[in-house]
Motif scaffolding. Structure first.
Motif, mmCIF file in Angstrom:
data_model
loop_
_atom_site.group_PDB
_atom_site.id
_atom_site.type_symbol
_atom_site.label_atom_id
_atom_site.label_comp_id
_atom_site.label_asym_id
_atom_site.label_seq_id
_atom_site.Cartn_x
_atom_site.Cartn_y
_atom_site.Cartn_z
ATOM 1 N N LYS A 184 0.630 -1.453 0.033
ATOM 2 C CA LYS A 184 -0.224 0.160 -0.099
ATOM 3 C C LYS A 184 0.849 1.430 0.062
ATOM 4 O O LYS A 184 0.531 2.495 -0.781
ATOM 5 C CB LYS A 184 -0.991 -0.138 1.137
ATOM 6 C CG LYS A 184 -1.712 -1.232 1.574
ATOM 7 C CD LYS A 184 -2.635 -1.620 0.545
ATOM 8 C CE LYS A 184 -3.329 -3.043 0.390
ATOM 9 N NZ LYS A 184 -3.224 -3.833 1.525
ATOM 10 N N ILE A 185 2.104 1.215 0.881
ATOM 11 C CA ILE A 185 2.830 2.215 0.848
ATOM 12 C C ILE A 185 4.282 1.735 0.856
ATOM 13 O O ILE A 185 4.369 0.337 0.975
ATOM 14 C CB ILE A 185 2.685 3.109 2.186
ATOM 15 C CG1 ILE A 185 2.915 2.408 3.429
ATOM 16 C CG2 ILE A 185 1.308 4.211 2.083
ATOM 17 C CD1 ILE A 185 3.004 3.187 4.644
ATOM 18 N N LYS A 258 0.337 0.187 -8.805
ATOM 19 C CA LYS A 258 0.836 1.170 -7.626
ATOM 20 C C LYS A 258 0.294 2.521 -7.912
ATOM 21 O O LYS A 258 -0.729 2.762 -7.401
ATOM 22 C CB LYS A 258 2.261 1.193 -7.764
ATOM 23 C CG LYS A 258 2.985 1.840 -6.214
ATOM 24 C CD LYS A 258 4.147 1.151 -5.785
ATOM 25 C CE LYS A 258 5.258 2.088 -6.835
ATOM 26 N NZ LYS A 258 6.661 1.405 -6.658
ATOM 27 N N SER A 262 -3.355 3.474 -6.302
ATOM 28 C CA SER A 262 -3.221 4.491 -5.039
ATOM 29 C C SER A 262 -3.968 6.027 -5.311
ATOM 30 O O SER A 262 -4.673 6.248 -4.459
ATOM 31 C CB SER A 262 -1.910 4.453 -4.491
ATOM 32 O OG SER A 262 -1.070 5.353 -5.311
ATOM 33 N N SER A 266 -7.121 7.025 -3.392
ATOM 34 C CA SER A 266 -7.250 8.119 -2.578
ATOM 35 C C SER A 266 -8.264 9.102 -2.873
ATOM 36 O O SER A 266 -9.094 9.546 -1.938
ATOM 37 C CB SER A 266 -5.905 9.030 -2.854
ATOM 38 O OG SER A 266 -4.734 8.413 -2.236
ATOM 39 N N VAL A 293 -2.895 5.536 5.876
ATOM 40 C CA VAL A 293 -2.949 4.823 4.354
ATOM 41 C C VAL A 293 -4.319 5.274 3.839
ATOM 42 O O VAL A 293 -5.196 5.324 4.478
ATOM 43 C CB VAL A 293 -2.825 3.329 4.382
ATOM 44 C CG1 VAL A 293 -1.173 3.200 4.718
ATOM 45 C CG2 VAL A 293 -3.556 2.592 5.817
ATOM 46 N N HIS A 295 -6.231 3.365 1.973
ATOM 47 C CA HIS A 295 -7.317 2.523 1.610
ATOM 48 C C HIS A 295 -8.205 2.016 3.031
ATOM 49 O O HIS A 295 -9.132 1.447 2.858
ATOM 50 C CB HIS A 295 -6.607 1.192 0.999
ATOM 51 C CG HIS A 295 -5.745 0.420 2.377
ATOM 52 N ND1 HIS A 295 -4.608 0.774 2.902
ATOM 53 C CD2 HIS A 295 -6.078 -0.691 2.887
ATOM 54 C CE1 HIS A 295 -4.089 -0.211 3.613
ATOM 55 N NE2 HIS A 295 -4.946 -1.112 3.812
ATOM 56 N N ARG A 361 -8.611 -2.279 -5.036
ATOM 57 C CA ARG A 361 -8.200 -2.128 -6.551
ATOM 58 C C ARG A 361 -9.793 -1.967 -7.337
ATOM 59 O O ARG A 361 -9.692 -1.272 -8.206
ATOM 60 C CB ARG A 361 -7.435 -3.178 -7.082
ATOM 61 C CG ARG A 361 -6.063 -3.066 -6.737
ATOM 62 C CD ARG A 361 -5.284 -4.435 -7.287
ATOM 63 N NE ARG A 361 -4.139 -4.297 -6.852
ATOM 64 C CZ ARG A 361 -3.438 -5.333 -6.630
ATOM 65 N NH1 ARG A 361 -3.754 -6.561 -7.345
ATOM 66 N NH2 ARG A 361 -2.146 -5.669 -6.239
#
Ligand SMILES: Cc1ncc(COP(=O)(O)O)c(C=O)c1O
Length: 387
Positions: A184-185, A258, A262, A266, A293, A295, A361
């Motif tokens: 995730k990060i 990625k 992301s 966000s 994060v 998510h 996703r």
């Protein structure tokens, strides 16, 4: 009525490409990686390649990766194994935080029954651990510090780099539970400065039943599973090549998703926070956007403004086809308020009236709107406004 899944922090569906990669290893390439014949060598090659892919994703060396059954086993093995080792050097003090996952907290409570002293650090109002609090608690007996990278309930990101500067200076082993951050990060073991780290495949669209411990070369650990010499003697038992290959494929796919996912996640998160704020003036957002994060979004209904129970919301959302959670998946099913939110200073009723939604996703804009609509109907039906 279509179902909506907003619980990706609990688990993710296995990516079809991951399932495809695993297929061959269940039957056609079924060898035992410890066998020396060609079947075994084929399985060993797949296992080695998987280890290579996973280690490079966290900037580690393949020899620093040990396959285990998941995040829980990774945390257990790391903490118990490192603790047993530090005891040999006359150290018996462990520092952790009050809001760790039960895989850490329960292991610490087990260790307390076996001669260790554990300090459970408080967190600030955002759920973050202050490195200065760690520094204050260190004694000559402190041998291990375990602070999670990202919290599973509220998504807060801890300042691991700062903490590792403290642990390095004092020659203390630093473990982190990176189950919710990996994929995730960025997770780079050298940049974070950790000695040991846990990850799990089913949180990143990989298979259930496999995870890994990263252990820095040179760090000593007592083995917990005795038997054959697998995993360089640290975790006996025939390795699951299909699961390892699936885990590695899921790791490869992180890079592909990625940027796109992301950014998307966000923006979904932001939209959801705005819609929640517009529709429910009684809501408190527990996941602070600037240090969490994207998510995970956790919110509570403020008990001074509305009387409503998180379990009842959850149950009604489920009837309405929406899957979310209150607190961590492992803790759900109990009526206890979330210890994480209590540690952040929320009162019991507010902590009890909290919901965690987590995006993946495949989450779509329309699903967020639909979630807000169905939640709104439930809150107006079961919530009681306070005067
Ligand atoms: C932060 C954290 N640590 C550990 C675990 C346990 O991982 P696993 O389900 O792979 O055992 C979880 C699962 O929710 C988690 O969120």
């Amino acid at each position: 009525m279509s179902k909506i899944y907003l619980d990706f922090a609990a688990t993710t569906p296995c990516d079809p490409r991951v399932v495809d990669v695993m297929k061959d290893y269940w039957n056609r390439k079924f060898g035992n990686p410890s066998s020396i014949h060609s079947y075994g060598r084929e399985a060993r090659a797949a296992l080695d390649e998987s280890r290579e892919i996973i280690s490079s994703a966290i900037n580690a060396h393949p020899s620093e990766i040990y396959f285990v059954s998941g995040g829980t086993e990774a945390d257990n093995c790391a903490l118990k194994g490192l603790a047993a080792e530090m005891m040999k050097h006359g150290k018996n003090h462990i520092i952790t935080s009050a809001i760790e996952h039960p895989a850490i907290l329960e292991t610490c409570s087990y260790l307390e029954k076996h001669g260790f002293k554990v300090t459970y650090l408080p967190v600030d109002g955002n759920g973050c651990t202050d490195p200065e609090n760690i520094r204050r608690e260190i004694t000559g007996k402190t041998g291990l510090i375990s602070i999670m990278h990202v919290n599973n309930e509220i998504g807060v990101i801890n300042p691991l780099e700062e903490i590792s500067r403290i642990t390095k200076a004092q020659d203390i082993i630093f473990h982190t539970d990176a189950v919710q951050s990996f994929g995730k990060i960025p997770v780079d073991v050298n940049q974070l400065g950790v000695d040991s780290l846990s990850i799990s495949a089913h949180k990143i669209y990989g298979p259930k039943g496999i995870g890994a411990v990263y252990l820095r070369r040179g760090a000593s650990i007592e083995k917990l599973i005795h038997g054959g010499g697998q995993e360089r003697g640290r975790r006996a038992g025939t390795e699951s090549v299909p699961l390892a290959a699936g885990f590695a494929e899921a790791v490869k796919l992180i890079a592909e998703h990625k940027t796109q996912s992301s950014n998307l996640i966000s923006s979904l998160r932001d939209k959801c926070e705005i819609l929640l704020g517009e529709r429910f003036p009684q809501i408190i957002i527990n996941s602070k956007r600037d240090n969490a994060v994207p998510h995970i979004l956790n919110f509570s209904f403020d008990s001074s403004k509305i009387e409503i129970d998180g379990e009842a919301i959850l149950y009604n959302l489920d009837l309405a086809g929406i899957a979310v959670t209150s607190g961590s998946a492992c803790g759900s099913g109990t009526l206890k308020p979330s210890p994480v939110l209590l540690a952040m200073g929320k009162d019991e009723s507010t902590a009890r009236a909290s919901i965690r939604i987590s995006f993946g996703r495949i989450t779509e804009n329309e699903e967020i709107k639909e979630f807000i609509e169905r939640l709104s109907e439930i809150v107006s039906r079961i919530g009681k406004k306070r005067m």
